[in-house]
Design an enzyme around this catalytic site. Structure first.
Site, PDB file in Angstrom:
ATOM      1  N   TYR A  64       0.816  -1.206   0.000  1.00  0.00           N
ATOM      2  CA  TYR A  64       0.000   0.000   0.000  1.00  0.00           C
ATOM      3  C   TYR A  64       0.853   1.262   0.000  1.00  0.00           C
ATOM      4  CZ  TYR A  64       0.798   0.732   5.048  1.00  0.00           C
ATOM      5  OH  TYR A  64       1.365   0.956   6.275  1.00  0.00           O
ATOM      6  N   CYS A  65       0.244   2.354  -0.484  1.00  0.00           N
ATOM      7  CA  CYS A  65       0.841   3.694  -0.429  1.00  0.00           C
ATOM      8  C   CYS A  65      -0.262   4.646   0.046  1.00  0.00           C
ATOM      9  CB  CYS A  65       1.418   4.103  -1.783  1.00  0.00           C
ATOM     10  SG  CYS A  65       0.176   4.288  -3.084  1.00  0.00           S
ATOM     11  N   ARG A  66      -0.160   5.900  -0.286  1.00  0.00           N
ATOM     12  CA  ARG A  66      -1.175   6.850   0.180  1.00  0.00           C
ATOM     13  C   ARG A  66      -2.496   6.651  -0.557  1.00  0.00           C
ATOM     14  NH1 ARG A  66      -3.469  11.663  -0.797  1.00  0.00           N
ATOM     15  NH2 ARG A  66      -2.482  11.805  -2.837  1.00  0.00           N
ATOM     16  N   GLY A  68      -2.852   4.363  -3.592  1.00  0.00           N
ATOM     17  CA  GLY A  68      -2.952   3.137  -4.388  1.00  0.00           C
ATOM     18  C   GLY A  68      -2.216   3.210  -5.713  1.00  0.00           C
ATOM     19  N   PHE A  93      -3.778   4.137   1.787  1.00  0.00           N
ATOM     20  CA  PHE A  93      -3.865   4.392   3.221  1.00  0.00           C
ATOM     21  C   PHE A  93      -4.890   5.480   3.533  1.00  0.00           C
ATOM     22  CE2 PHE A  93      -2.291   6.288   7.231  1.00  0.00           C
ATOM     23  CZ  PHE A  93      -2.296   5.149   8.026  1.00  0.00           C
TER      24      PHE A  93
END
Length: 103
Positions: A64-66, A68, A93
Site C-alpha cells: 500500500y501507499c497513500r 494506491g 492508506f
C-alpha cells in the site's frame, strides 16, 4: 492484483504467509501505518528495487501507499522480478479504515 479495501483486509486476516509492504515516504509514515508493515520508500528508485529483491518471493505481499498509485506500480515491478503474489490496496492508506499504529 488490485484488491478493494475490504478484500485486502479480509484476505490479509486469513493469510498466515502475509508480508505487509508500505511503499510511502518517511514523511507519510508519520501519519501512521498499518500494523506490522515494513516500509521501503518507492521514491528510492533503484534502491527500492534492490531492497525488494532481498525479500522472500514465497510470501504473499500486501502493498500500500497513500492512494494506491505507487503501490500499484510497486506490485507491477515486483511481478516483473518474480514475485507471484503482490496485492495492491485500492484507494491506499488515505481510505484505510482498519487498524492504524503510530499516528
Amino acid at each position: 492484483m488490485n484488491l478493494s479495501q475490504q478484500e485486502w483486509e479480509d484476505q490479509l486476516e486469513k493469510d498466515d504467509n502475509a508480508f505487509i509492504l508500505d511503499v510511502r515516504s518517511p514523511e507519510e509514515l508519520q501519519e501512521g501505518y498499518i500494523p506490522n508493515a515494513t516500509n521501503i520508500d518507492f521514491y528510492l528508485g533503484q534502491d527500492f528495487l534492490n531492497e525488494v529483491q532481498k525479500l522472500d518471493k514465497s510470501k504473499n505481499y500486501y502493498v500500500y501507499c497513500r492512494s494506491g498509485n505507487r503501490s500499484g506500480q510497486a506490485c507491477a515491478i515486483m511481478n516483473s522480478v518474480g514475485f507471484n503474489n503482490a496485492y495492491n490496496l485500492e484507494g491506499g492508506f488515505m481510505n484505510w479504515e482498519g487498524e492504524v499504529e503510530g499516528d
